[in-house]
Design a protein around this motif. Sequence first.
Motif, PDB file in Angstrom:
ATOM      1  N   PRO A   1       0.817  -1.227   0.000  1.00 58.58           N
ATOM      2  CA  PRO A   1       0.000   0.000   0.000  1.00 58.58           C
ATOM      3  C   PRO A   1       0.845   1.269   0.000  1.00 58.58           C
ATOM      4  O   PRO A   1       0.510   2.241  -0.678  1.00 58.58           O
ATOM      5  CB  PRO A   1      -0.824  -0.127   1.283  1.00 58.58           C
ATOM      6  N   ARG A   2       1.955   1.267   0.766  1.00 60.75           N
ATOM      7  CA  ARG A   2       2.806   2.457   0.796  1.00 60.75           C
ATOM      8  C   ARG A   2       3.473   2.677  -0.565  1.00 60.75           C
ATOM      9  O   ARG A   2       3.576   3.813  -1.044  1.00 60.75           O
ATOM     10  CB  ARG A   2       3.879   2.327   1.892  1.00 60.75           C
ATOM     11  N   PHE A   3       3.942   1.602  -1.183  1.00 60.43           N
ATOM     12  CA  PHE A   3       4.572   1.728  -2.498  1.00 60.43           C
ATOM     13  C   PHE A   3       3.558   2.249  -3.514  1.00 60.43           C
ATOM     14  O   PHE A   3       3.876   3.097  -4.357  1.00 60.43           O
ATOM     15  CB  PHE A   3       5.136   0.379  -2.933  1.00 60.43           C
ATOM     16  N   HIS A   4       2.328   1.764  -3.431  1.00 59.89           N
ATOM     17  CA  HIS A   4       1.277   2.228  -4.338  1.00 59.89           C
ATOM     18  C   HIS A   4       1.005   3.720  -4.138  1.00 59.89           C
ATOM     19  O   HIS A   4       0.897   4.484  -5.111  1.00 59.89           O
ATOM     20  CB  HIS A   4       0.000   1.425  -4.115  1.00 59.89           C
ATOM     21  N   ARG A   5       0.924   4.158  -2.882  1.00 63.92           N
ATOM     22  CA  ARG A   5       0.691   5.577  -2.603  1.00 63.92           C
ATOM     23  C   ARG A   5       1.859   6.420  -3.097  1.00 63.92           C
ATOM     24  O   ARG A   5       1.661   7.533  -3.614  1.00 63.92           O
ATOM     25  CB  ARG A   5       0.475   5.798  -1.102  1.00 63.92           C
ATOM     26  N   ALA A   6       3.074   5.896  -2.949  1.00 62.64           N
ATOM     27  CA  ALA A   6       4.252   6.623  -3.421  1.00 62.64           C
ATOM     28  C   ALA A   6       4.227   6.757  -4.947  1.00 62.64           C
ATOM     29  O   ALA A   6       4.581   7.803  -5.496  1.00 62.64           O
ATOM     30  CB  ALA A   6       5.524   5.908  -2.963  1.00 62.64           C
ATOM     31  N   LEU A   7       3.810   5.710  -5.629  1.00 62.70           N
ATOM     32  CA  LEU A   7       3.692   5.763  -7.085  1.00 62.70           C
ATOM     33  C   LEU A   7       2.655   6.808  -7.497  1.00 62.70           C
ATOM     34  O   LEU A   7       2.883   7.596  -8.430  1.00 62.70           O
ATOM     35  CB  LEU A   7       3.286   4.395  -7.633  1.00 62.70           C
ATOM     36  N   GLN A   8       1.543   6.813  -6.812  1.00 65.69           N
ATOM     37  CA  GLN A   8       0.490   7.774  -7.136  1.00 65.69           C
ATOM     38  C   GLN A   8       0.944   9.215  -6.929  1.00 65.69           C
ATOM     39  O   GLN A   8       0.553  10.112  -7.686  1.00 65.69           O
ATOM     40  CB  GLN A   8      -0.751   7.505  -6.280  1.00 65.69           C
ATOM     41  N   SER A   9       1.786   9.433  -5.910  1.00 68.68           N
ATOM     42  CA  SER A   9       2.193  10.794  -5.553  1.00 68.68           C
ATOM     43  C   SER A   9       3.399  11.293  -6.328  1.00 68.68           C
ATOM     44  O   SER A   9       3.529  12.499  -6.557  1.00 68.68           O
ATOM     45  CB  SER A   9       2.503  10.868  -4.050  1.00 68.68           C
TER      46      SER A   9
ATOM     47  N   PRO B   1      -3.196   3.444 -16.738  1.00 67.00           N
ATOM     48  CA  PRO B   1      -4.472   3.256 -16.031  1.00 67.00           C
ATOM     49  C   PRO B   1      -4.234   3.023 -14.539  1.00 67.00           C
ATOM     50  O   PRO B   1      -3.250   2.375 -14.155  1.00 67.00           O
ATOM     51  CB  PRO B   1      -5.075   2.011 -16.695  1.00 67.00           C
ATOM     52  N   PRO B   2      -5.118   3.544 -13.687  1.00 70.34           N
ATOM     53  CA  PRO B   2      -4.946   3.377 -12.229  1.00 70.34           C
ATOM     54  C   PRO B   2      -4.827   1.917 -11.805  1.00 70.34           C
ATOM     55  O   PRO B   2      -4.044   1.595 -10.899  1.00 70.34           O
ATOM     56  CB  PRO B   2      -6.213   4.025 -11.654  1.00 70.34           C
ATOM     57  N   ASP B   3      -5.586   1.026 -12.461  1.00 66.14           N
ATOM     58  CA  ASP B   3      -5.527  -0.375 -12.062  1.00 66.14           C
ATOM     59  C   ASP B   3      -4.190  -1.008 -12.417  1.00 66.14           C
ATOM     60  O   ASP B   3      -3.698  -1.892 -11.705  1.00 66.14           O
ATOM     61  CB  ASP B   3      -6.673  -1.170 -12.685  1.00 66.14           C
ATOM     62  N   HIS B   4      -3.563  -0.529 -13.518  1.00 66.28           N
ATOM     63  CA  HIS B   4      -2.235  -1.038 -13.888  1.00 66.28           C
ATOM     64  C   HIS B   4      -1.189  -0.579 -12.869  1.00 66.28           C
ATOM     65  O   HIS B   4      -0.252  -1.326 -12.562  1.00 66.28           O
ATOM     66  CB  HIS B   4      -1.852  -0.547 -15.290  1.00 66.28           C
ATOM     67  N   LEU B   5      -1.354   0.643 -12.372  1.00 58.96           N
ATOM     68  CA  LEU B   5      -0.425   1.154 -11.369  1.00 58.96           C
ATOM     69  C   LEU B   5      -0.527   0.328 -10.089  1.00 58.96           C
ATOM     70  O   LEU B   5       0.489  -0.023  -9.485  1.00 58.96           O
ATOM     71  CB  LEU B   5      -0.731   2.617 -11.081  1.00 58.96           C
ATOM     72  N   ALA B   6      -1.744   0.006  -9.702  1.00 63.69           N
ATOM     73  CA  ALA B   6      -1.955  -0.814  -8.510  1.00 63.69           C
ATOM     74  C   ALA B   6      -1.404  -2.219  -8.699  1.00 63.69           C
ATOM     75  O   ALA B   6      -0.782  -2.784  -7.783  1.00 63.69           O
ATOM     76  CB  ALA B   6      -3.453  -0.874  -8.178  1.00 63.69           C
ATOM     77  N   GLU B   7      -1.602  -2.774  -9.888  1.00 65.31           N
ATOM     78  CA  GLU B   7      -1.074  -4.119 -10.174  1.00 65.31           C
ATOM     79  C   GLU B   7       0.447  -4.120 -10.163  1.00 65.31           C
ATOM     80  O   GLU B   7       1.066  -5.064  -9.659  1.00 65.31           O
ATOM     81  CB  GLU B   7      -1.591  -4.597 -11.527  1.00 65.31           C
ATOM     82  N   PHE B   8       1.030  -3.059 -10.710  1.00 67.52           N
ATOM     83  CA  PHE B   8       2.491  -2.949 -10.720  1.00 67.52           C
ATOM     84  C   PHE B   8       3.036  -2.918  -9.297  1.00 67.52           C
ATOM     85  O   PHE B   8       4.028  -3.599  -8.982  1.00 67.52           O
ATOM     86  CB  PHE B   8       2.922  -1.692 -11.470  1.00 67.52           C
ATOM     87  N   ALA B   9       2.387  -2.145  -8.428  1.00 75.33           N
ATOM     88  CA  ALA B   9       2.815  -2.062  -7.029  1.00 75.33           C
ATOM     89  C   ALA B   9       2.716  -3.424  -6.354  1.00 75.33           C
ATOM     90  O   ALA B   9       3.657  -3.871  -5.679  1.00 75.33           O
ATOM     91  CB  ALA B   9       1.975  -1.035  -6.281  1.00 75.33           C
ATOM     92  N   GLY B  10       1.589  -4.095  -6.557  1.00 78.32           N
ATOM     93  CA  GLY B  10       1.381  -5.397  -5.920  1.00 78.32           C
ATOM     94  C   GLY B  10       2.353  -6.451  -6.420  1.00 78.32           C
ATOM     95  O   GLY B  10       2.921  -7.213  -5.622  1.00 78.32           O
ATOM     96  N   GLU B  11       2.571  -6.503  -7.747  1.00 81.00           N
ATOM     97  CA  GLU B  11       3.480  -7.499  -8.318  1.00 81.00           C
ATOM     98  C   GLU B  11       4.925  -7.253  -7.884  1.00 81.00           C
ATOM     99  O   GLU B  11       5.667  -8.203  -7.597  1.00 81.00           O
ATOM    100  CB  GLU B  11       3.386  -7.471  -9.844  1.00 81.00           C
ATOM    101  N   THR B  12       5.299  -5.987  -7.826  1.00 85.00           N
ATOM    102  CA  THR B  12       6.676  -5.660  -7.437  1.00 85.00           C
ATOM    103  C   THR B  12       6.949  -6.046  -5.990  1.00 85.00           C
ATOM    104  O   THR B  12       7.977  -6.672  -5.690  1.00 85.00           O
ATOM    105  CB  THR B  12       6.942  -4.152  -7.642  1.00 85.00           C
ATOM    106  N   ILE B  13       6.038  -5.702  -5.094  1.00 82.42           N
ATOM    107  CA  ILE B  13       6.236  -6.022  -3.682  1.00 82.42           C
ATOM    108  C   ILE B  13       6.153  -7.527  -3.451  1.00 82.42           C
ATOM    109  O   ILE B  13       6.911  -8.090  -2.640  1.00 82.42           O
ATOM    110  CB  ILE B  13       5.212  -5.277  -2.811  1.00 82.42           C
ATOM    111  N   SER B  14       5.244  -8.198  -4.155  1.00 80.53           N
ATOM    112  CA  SER B  14       5.151  -9.660  -4.019  1.00 80.53           C
ATOM    113  C   SER B  14       6.465 -10.318  -4.439  1.00 80.53           C
ATOM    114  O   SER B  14       6.910 -11.291  -3.821  1.00 80.53           O
ATOM    115  CB  SER B  14       4.000 -10.193  -4.885  1.00 80.53           C
TER     116      SER B  14
END
Length: 224
Positions: free
Chosen positions: A36-44, A54-67
């Motif tokens: 979640p923090r990485f996702h917020r950092a990407l958004q900001s 697309p916002p959903d791609h940004l969220a997927e990128f954050a989740g895949e990277t941290i995983s």
Amino acid sequence: MAKKTLLARLCCLVAAALLMLSFTTGAVLIQLTNAPRFHRALQSHVAWERLGIPPDHLAEFAGETISYLRGDVPAWQPEVLTADGPLPISPAFTAHMETVRNGVATAFGVACWLFAAGILLLIVGLKTGFSTKAWLWGMSLPFLLIAIVCIAAAIDFDGFWYWLHEHFIPDGIFSGYEPIMRLFPASLFSSYIIPLLLMLAAAVVLLLLVPVIHKIMIRKRSQP
């Protein structure tokens, strides 16, 4: 008696230092692997709207990277769609991400060993005669080093970030023209400083509670 006192002081000194280092390493790892923090950092800090991500791609990128960094998935193969098509990721950057993941795994193991050794020495120190002064000195030495690093990062984060990569992560130095670097600006990583400092402050408070709790226990034992 003198040898026992010296042993107690030495154990308290080293225990506090090891626990401080353990908590510091743990705080960095918690921040680094927080999706979640990485996702917020990407958004900001990433111009994702201008890039047409697309916002959903940004969220997927954050989740895949941290995983991937956590070791939950075997490979890092995110697909980030932009207005110009999928964002290309070079083999060199993929190899760098593997280096980072291996570093995370190693740091986690080191943090666990430091914590275990610190707790063991603390137990020995408590049994042989706890020394508050030695404990505070043990905390102060690594804290001073951490403070110097934080001050250097606050003064010139870009310079600090380059120095860190040059000396410790040489395969992580990429040109700003590298397409994937649009998702990893230095400002994104500098945004982690405040949350990290808050976690370190909590760690300091926790370690300062040890001599306080010890004194309370001693007083209770001495009461009739």
